[in-house]
Design a protein around this motif. Structure first.
Motif, PDB file in Angstrom:
ATOM      1  N   GLU A  21       0.845  -1.214   0.000  1.00  0.00           N
ATOM      2  CA  GLU A  21       0.000   0.000   0.000  1.00  0.00           C
ATOM      3  C   GLU A  21       0.873   1.255   0.000  1.00  0.00           C
ATOM      4  O   GLU A  21       0.646   2.193  -0.758  1.00  0.00           O
ATOM      5  CB  GLU A  21      -0.938  -0.020   1.220  1.00  0.00           C
ATOM      6  N   LYS A  22       1.871   1.268   0.845  1.00  0.00           N
ATOM      7  CA  LYS A  22       2.771   2.415   0.957  1.00  0.00           C
ATOM      8  C   LYS A  22       3.536   2.624  -0.351  1.00  0.00           C
ATOM      9  O   LYS A  22       3.639   3.743  -0.860  1.00  0.00           O
ATOM     10  CB  LYS A  22       3.746   2.204   2.120  1.00  0.00           C
TER      11      LYS A  22
ATOM     12  N   ASN B   1       2.718   1.616  -3.426  1.00  0.00           N
ATOM     13  CA  ASN B   1       1.798   2.060  -4.483  1.00  0.00           C
ATOM     14  C   ASN B   1       1.417   3.528  -4.311  1.00  0.00           C
ATOM     15  O   ASN B   1       1.361   4.276  -5.291  1.00  0.00           O
ATOM     16  CB  ASN B   1       0.553   1.183  -4.509  1.00  0.00           C
ATOM     17  N   ARG B   2       1.168   3.940  -3.059  1.00  0.00           N
ATOM     18  CA  ARG B   2       0.792   5.336  -2.790  1.00  0.00           C
ATOM     19  C   ARG B   2       1.916   6.288  -3.188  1.00  0.00           C
ATOM     20  O   ARG B   2       1.708   7.275  -3.896  1.00  0.00           O
ATOM     21  CB  ARG B   2       0.440   5.517  -1.315  1.00  0.00           C
ATOM     22  N   ILE B   3       3.129   5.972  -2.769  1.00  0.00           N
ATOM     23  CA  ILE B   3       4.265   6.852  -3.062  1.00  0.00           C
ATOM     24  C   ILE B   3       4.609   6.827  -4.546  1.00  0.00           C
ATOM     25  O   ILE B   3       4.920   7.871  -5.139  1.00  0.00           O
ATOM     26  CB  ILE B   3       5.472   6.488  -2.171  1.00  0.00           C
ATOM     27  N   GLN B   4       4.505   5.668  -5.191  1.00  0.00           N
ATOM     28  CA  GLN B   4       4.743   5.612  -6.638  1.00  0.00           C
ATOM     29  C   GLN B   4       3.741   6.480  -7.379  1.00  0.00           C
ATOM     30  O   GLN B   4       4.083   7.161  -8.344  1.00  0.00           O
ATOM     31  CB  GLN B   4       4.670   4.164  -7.146  1.00  0.00           C
ATOM     32  N   GLY B   5       2.484   6.468  -6.926  1.00  0.00           N
ATOM     33  CA  GLY B   5       1.460   7.312  -7.541  1.00  0.00           C
ATOM     34  C   GLY B   5       1.775   8.792  -7.387  1.00  0.00           C
ATOM     35  O   GLY B   5       1.630   9.569  -8.338  1.00  0.00           O
ATOM     36  N   GLU B   6       2.223   9.183  -6.196  1.00  0.00           N
ATOM     37  CA  GLU B   6       2.603  10.579  -5.957  1.00  0.00           C
ATOM     38  C   GLU B   6       3.819  10.963  -6.790  1.00  0.00           C
ATOM     39  O   GLU B   6       3.887  12.065  -7.337  1.00  0.00           O
ATOM     40  CB  GLU B   6       2.887  10.815  -4.470  1.00  0.00           C
TER      41      GLU B   6
ATOM     42  N   LYS C 165       3.127  11.980 -10.333  1.00  0.00           N
ATOM     43  CA  LYS C 165       2.499  13.296 -10.496  1.00  0.00           C
ATOM     44  C   LYS C 165       3.520  14.438 -10.534  1.00  0.00           C
ATOM     45  O   LYS C 165       3.195  15.540 -10.935  1.00  0.00           O
ATOM     46  CB  LYS C 165       1.529  13.562  -9.344  1.00  0.00           C
TER      47      LYS C 165
END
Length: 122
Positions: free
Chosen positions: A15-16, A18-23, A26
């Motif tokens: 989860e962590k 995936n979240r940071i990769q998404g950020e 951007k």
């Protein structure tokens, strides 16, 4: 790096990650890399620091401050200008440079404070 500096088993928080990769996707990290590359040269860092000390300096003053020729200084200033670190204005035959905005001053001053703190810890 010693073995104590790495994980002894391979696992990760999906989860962590995936979240940071998404950020990360951007953001334009490559522009940050170019900014730091421009400041990574000692003479360009000296120029940026000098412009933190005085709002505006002419090319000849900067050349004398960093102990370089006007031609070399101009080359460094063009690099800094292309990266949006400095801006310039002409006054007759003189070219005056200043930092493009206060963020660069903050980066330089924070880096110097960081360096002093690291040296105290070591």
């Amino acid at each position: 790096m010693s073995k104590k500096d790495t994980c002894e088993i391979y696992c990760y928080d999906e989860e962590k990650v995936n979240r940071i990769q998404g950020e990360l996707q951007k953001e334009d990290i490559s522009s940050v890399v170019l900014l730091f590359k421009a400041l990574a040269d000692e003479n360009r860092a000296k120029i940026a620091y000098s412009l933190c000390q005085d709002e505006e300096l002419c090319v000849c003053d900067i050349a004398n401050i960093i102990g370089a020729s006007v031609a070399t200084t101009s080359h460094h200033l063009r690099t800094l200008y292309k990266q949006g670190i400095v801006k310039y204005r002409k006054e007759g035959k003189l070219a005056f440079y200043s930092l493009d905005d206060d963020h660069i001053k903050q980066l330089i001053m924070i880096a110097l404070v960081h360096d002093k703190e690291v040296k105290v810890r070591v």
